[in-house]
Design a protein around this motif. Structure first.
Motif, PDB file in Angstrom:
ATOM      1  N   SER A 664      12.098 -95.029  47.551  1.00  0.00           N
ATOM      2  CA  SER A 664      13.345 -94.626  46.905  1.00  0.00           C
ATOM      3  C   SER A 664      13.066 -94.393  45.424  1.00  0.00           C
ATOM      4  CB  SER A 664      14.420 -95.704  47.083  1.00  0.00           C
ATOM      5  OG  SER A 664      15.634 -95.303  46.503  1.00  0.00           O
ATOM      6  N   TYR A 692      17.594 -90.371  39.852  1.00  0.00           N
ATOM      7  CA  TYR A 692      18.009 -91.058  41.076  1.00  0.00           C
ATOM      8  C   TYR A 692      18.617 -92.420  40.739  1.00  0.00           C
ATOM      9  CZ  TYR A 692      15.626 -87.723  44.157  1.00  0.00           C
ATOM     10  OH  TYR A 692      15.257 -86.598  44.848  1.00  0.00           O
ATOM     11  N   ARG A 696      22.688 -94.126  42.110  1.00  0.00           N
ATOM     12  CA  ARG A 696      22.561 -95.093  43.203  1.00  0.00           C
ATOM     13  C   ARG A 696      23.892 -95.563  43.776  1.00  0.00           C
ATOM     14  NH1 ARG A 696      17.534 -98.629  40.811  1.00  0.00           N
ATOM     15  NH2 ARG A 696      15.891 -97.176  41.415  1.00  0.00           N
ATOM     16  N   MET A 702      21.158 -90.697  47.465  1.00  0.00           N
ATOM     17  CA  MET A 702      20.037 -91.626  47.619  1.00  0.00           C
ATOM     18  C   MET A 702      19.314 -91.469  48.951  1.00  0.00           C
ATOM     19  SD  MET A 702      19.945 -92.877  44.716  1.00  0.00           S
ATOM     20  CE  MET A 702      18.561 -93.947  45.058  1.00  0.00           C
ATOM     21  N   ALA A 706      15.124 -90.385  49.647  1.00  0.00           N
ATOM     22  CA  ALA A 706      14.200 -91.339  50.265  1.00  0.00           C
ATOM     23  C   ALA A 706      12.960 -90.641  50.819  1.00  0.00           C
ATOM     24  CB  ALA A 706      14.903 -92.103  51.381  1.00  0.00           C
ATOM     25  N   TRP A 769      17.889-100.060  47.186  1.00  0.00           N
ATOM     26  CA  TRP A 769      18.035 -98.778  47.865  1.00  0.00           C
ATOM     27  C   TRP A 769      16.809 -98.419  48.694  1.00  0.00           C
ATOM     28  CZ3 TRP A 769      21.128 -95.666  50.023  1.00  0.00           C
ATOM     29  CH2 TRP A 769      22.471 -95.653  49.644  1.00  0.00           C
ATOM     30  N   ALA A 773      18.377 -97.080  52.028  1.00  0.00           N
ATOM     31  CA  ALA A 773      18.097 -95.730  52.504  1.00  0.00           C
ATOM     32  C   ALA A 773      17.519 -95.758  53.911  1.00  0.00           C
ATOM     33  CB  ALA A 773      17.142 -95.020  51.545  1.00  0.00           C
TER      34      ALA A 773
END
Length: 882
Positions: A664, A692, A696, A702, A706, A769, A773
């Protein structure tokens, strides 16, 4: 020992004020207490005060009468930075919505312990090498992040126990050290105030920096942090404590950066993942807190949970310097001595699981690179380390550009950044760099024109003492103007390269970044740079002057004086004694007192932002920053249902060292990426796609980001089609698509997915994340040789099973290509500890093989999270139960 005797308080009078505390010598004899590592003494106190029902079991582990098991740790406070806090706040808002929709009281979703957000991760190095850089970058920051900052203002009004250190103030770990940390907490909720050790967690892996001040705390994932805010314990296995006994003294030409990088390599080789490390030895008292902080900050780079320095006279000096009140200093001094938490030269050495001897005199000047923080190399080996990383056929390639007066070679330094909490917390290192800059400027030396230079201090106090002493001007003379008070380059917010350098990189030039930070993973600092080197702030300037990593800093001239005599790096480096004198001269308590008084105020940009408070956040359907999280649309699992995983498919198969940056990303969102295209389709300006890390709180962005790192190679694909990022087969096996797109076809069929990996899966940042993700993609299990601590916790927090290969068994995997069916037997028997799980691999109805895996679950709490489908569903269920 009964709970009534455990909870008995002892009175301590300080300046005629009575306080209570829990005397540890009531729990174990003084002779035994003095053999305990200091970090375990604090953990003992926390258990006795916060979960006394578990104390008998903890004492059994302490006395080696019981096997190491689960420990419940209840922090007094929590800190966030903005890229972990914004998703957490979005989760809080969504949990309130879902709780209300299910008939519960949304106001129960509220922090139970104090939480502090430090906004330090959003500012980007857009403007640099100019006196206006600081203000211009702040303006960029507030324009791009206005919606996010209004959301934070809403949270300030709507949540209890929540405070904010605004943008442009400093980095989370510096704010913790300089201003927020209590050392001793004064709990006034009882009739007589209770004193106890300051215990904390933060949703950043470098939280261990606070261990330098004798405070027990560590980094956790955002999900685990949210659970702690809602009253759940942070669970850990009873830790092994590795001792490091320091002796001797650093040589004249060795800095704290060299020491920290040496320790990083040493402890990564020793293997301390998930363990506590505590410093001891005859030379410990010579280390100031700032030096200790540089070492403790690097804990995630060698995998330790805690890197603890016991409180001592040096710690007390630091508290005085950083502006703690006389009253608070007296409370801390008296309590720490009374509770046997103050280390002196005469203190008995504790007993450790293992003791490592470290003679400071053996440390040499060094760097780390070209890919990992633990790749320690001598300065003289920098060129060779880079050359070896390239295919032989491209090593000698050379480029020319009209804007540059000389040839550009492989290994050109594209970014040189004095940045991060690691080193800008350390006055000695910063002043050494400023004196080096002064000496370079006297000879008219400047960075090469292709080098992007920046200086991002961790605290405004740093620029206070530099400015007052005239040293800030010396840094500015060589292009290291202040660009902002935040993490910036260290976390990938480095901004674009110089335009001509970007052109050359696109033509094939392999350029490098050199920074005084803590991580140099490929393409973390900048998506165009696959190589990075960590070093001291002074040497960052030296490399900027050199312009190429192939330059021999020890023997090759950085320039020439008026008599055309060569100027070497060592000619510019100030002597240790000179740096010491300047540190004593410029460091003043007043700098920190002034900053403590205004830490919560923020700049005029921040003070203009206002937002009304309300129980529920008014989501905007058109927002590209804030969306109600997709994983909180409904409760995902009936906790009464048994855990099963059958009919799964292999989705991605990676090798070693897949970091959370790979999974991520945090840096700039490319316009042509899946996330960039999604944003542009919603009328976002391609120049303002931002990072990014700033998006979030929008799961749509997000999940599209990934597994997009170009360094990823999915072994499930045909060999000729593996490079360039995380691609995968779609469910119909008709197309190879970006992972996020391929996952959607599997989700439509309801097919669970599995990721395979090698060693150290999830190393690096604590970002939740990286787990969120994968959960949104339909990943239900990750099978790897080993996991980094925080990412394993985050996977469990999202209801994803972390499963371990037995040693050597990964090599027994058949040649998978994505058509296989995976069935996991044994999940209904999951329990804390190591549970055997059998993986059966089939293709077209034929059994290809079986492997025995291990599900490593550290605690009953983790098991509860898995059975509920993750931490957040569990918390909501608890709220509904009242």
């Amino acid at each position: 020992m009964t709970s009534s005797s455990v909870l008995k308080r002892t009175t301590l009078v300080i300046d005629e004020h009575p306080y209570h505390f829990l005397d540890l010598t009531q729990l174990i004899p003084l002779e035994q207490l003095q053999t305990l590592p200091f970090c375990l003494r604090i953990l003992l106190e926390n258990v006795a005060l916060r979960s006394p029902q578990t104390l008998p079991k903890f004492l059994g582990m302490l006395n080696a009468e019981a096997m190491p098991g689960e420990v419940e740790f209840y922090p007094d406070r929590l800190m966030f930075h903005d890229t972990t806090c914004l998703p957490a706040l979005a989760d809080f808002a969504a949990m309130r919505d879902l709780t209300a929709e299910l008939g519960g009281d949304p106001r129960t979703i509220n922090p139970h312990i104090p939480a502090v957000l430090t906004i330090d991760h959003s500012v980007i190095v857009e403007s640099y090498a100019t006196p206006d850089a600081l203000e211009e970058n702040l303006q960029f920051d507030f324009r791009r992040n206005a919606e996010r900052y209004r959301f934070i203002r809403w949270a300030e009004q709507s949540l209890d126990n929540f405070r904010v250190i605004p943008p442009g103030t400093g980095i989370i770990h510096l704010m913790n050290l300089e201003a927020v940390a209590e050392v001793v907490t004064v709990d006034e909720r009882e009739s007589v105030a209770l004193l106890h050790s300051d215990c904390m967690i933060a949703t950043d892996s470098h939280t261990s920096m606070i261990n330098a001040l004798g405070i027990l705390g560590w980094g956790v994932g955002g999900l685990e942090g949210q659970a702690a805010l809602l009253g759940e314990p942070v669970t850990l296995l009873y830790p092994e404590v590795i001792g490091i006994s320091v002796s001797g003294r650093l040589a004249q030409d060795v800095s704290d950066s060299d020491l920290a990088l040496h320790i990083t390599r040493l402890l990564r080789e020793k293997g301390v993942v998930g363990k506590f490390v505590e410093f001891t030895g005859p030379s410990l008292h010579t280390m100031p807190v700032e030096s200790r902080a540089t070492i403790a900050n690097m804990a995630p780079e060698y995998g330790a949970t805690v890197v603890f320095f016991p409180f001592d006279e040096r710690s007390a000096d630091y508290l005085h310097m950083t502006g703690r009140t006389t009253e608070k200093q007296e409370i801390i001094k008296t309590y720490m001595k009374q509770q046997h938490l103050w280390r002196s030269a005469n203190s008995p050495q504790p007993k450790f699981t293992q003791l490592i001897e470290l003679d400071l005199g053996t440390i040499e000047p060094c760097m780390a690179g070209p890919y990992n923080p633990h790749q320690q190399i001598p300065l003289s080996f920098a060129a060779e380390s880079f050359r070896k990383s390239l295919p032989e056929k491209v090593q000698a390639e050379t480029w020319f550009h009209d804007v540059y007066p000389e040839a550009i070679h492989q290994g050109a330094v594209a970014i040189a950044a004095i940045t991060s909490c690691t080193t800008t917390a350390n006055p000695w290192l910063v002043i050494q760099a400023a004196l080096f800059a002064r000496n370079a400027a006297r000879h008219g030396l400047r960075p090469k024109p292709w080098v992007k230079t920046s200086f991002s201090p961790g605290s405004r106090a740093v620029t206070d003492y530099l400015s007052e002493s005239g040293l800030l001007a010396e840094l500015e003379k060589v292009g290291f103007d202040v660009t902002g008070y935040g993490c910036m380059t260290c976390i990938g917010s480095s901004g674009a390269l110089k335009p001509a350098m970007e052109e050359l990189v696109n033509e094939g030039l392999q350029a490098v970044c050199v920074l005084s930070g803590n991580r140099n993973f490929p393409r973390r600092v900048n998506p165009s740079l696959g190589h990075g080197y960590l070093t001291s702030p002074a040497l960052v300037i030296a490399w900027a002057l050199a312009g190429h990593i192939s330059h021999d800093l020890l023997h090759q001239a950085l320039g020439f004086d008026d008599q055309q005599q060569p100027i070497l790096m060592r000619d510019l480096m100030p002597a240790r004694e000179e740096v010491d004198l300047w540190v004593k001269r410029v460091m003043k308590r007043d700098h920190y007192v002034k900053r403590r008084d205004i830490i919560w105020q923020g700049t005029p940009h921040w003070q203009k932002i206002a937002a009304p408070g309300s129980v529920h956040y008014p989501w905007e359907a058109s927002s590209t920053y804030l969306r109600r999280p997709g994983y909180l649309e409904r409760l995902p699992r009936d906790p009464a249902a048994p855990l099963t995983l059958n009919g799964a498919r292999p989705f991605l198969w990676f090798g070693d060292d897949i970091t959370t940056d790979h999974i991520s990303p945090a840096g700039a969102i490319p316009a042509l990426s899946p996330a960039g295209k999604w944003l542009i389709e919603r009328h976002e300006n391609p120049q303002d796609l931002n990072l990014y890390s700033t998006r979030r709180s929008n799961h749509e962005v997000m999940v599209r980001g990934a597994f997009t790192n170009k360094a990823l190679v999915n072994r499930l694909l045909p060999e000729a089609m593996r490079g360039g990022g995380g691609f995968a087969w779609d469910a119909d096996r008709q197309q190879i698509l970006p992972a996020c797109e391929a996952a959607q076809s599997w989700l439509a069929r309801g097919t669970p997915l599995v990721v395979f990996a090698g060693e150290r899966y999830g190393a690096g940042s604590s970002r939740d994340w990286a787990a969120k993700a994968q959960a949104l993609m339909g990943v239900k299990a990750v099978v790897a040789n080993s996991f980094e601590r925080i990412h394993r916790s985050n996977l469990i927090g999202m209801g994803i099973l972390p499963l371990h290969f037995l040693k050597g068994d990964a090599a027994r995997l058949p040649a998978l290509d994505g058509r296989e069916t995976l069935d996991f037997d044994g999940l209904t028997s999951l329990a804390p500890g190591n549970t055997p799980v059998t993986l059966r691999i089939s293709r077209d109805g034929m059994l290809l093989g079986e492997l025995e895996l291990r599900a490593v679950i550290d605690s009953q709490q983790e098991l509860r999270y898995l059975r509920h489908g993750g931490i957040l569903p569990y918390v909501i269920q608890q709220a509904l139960k009242g």
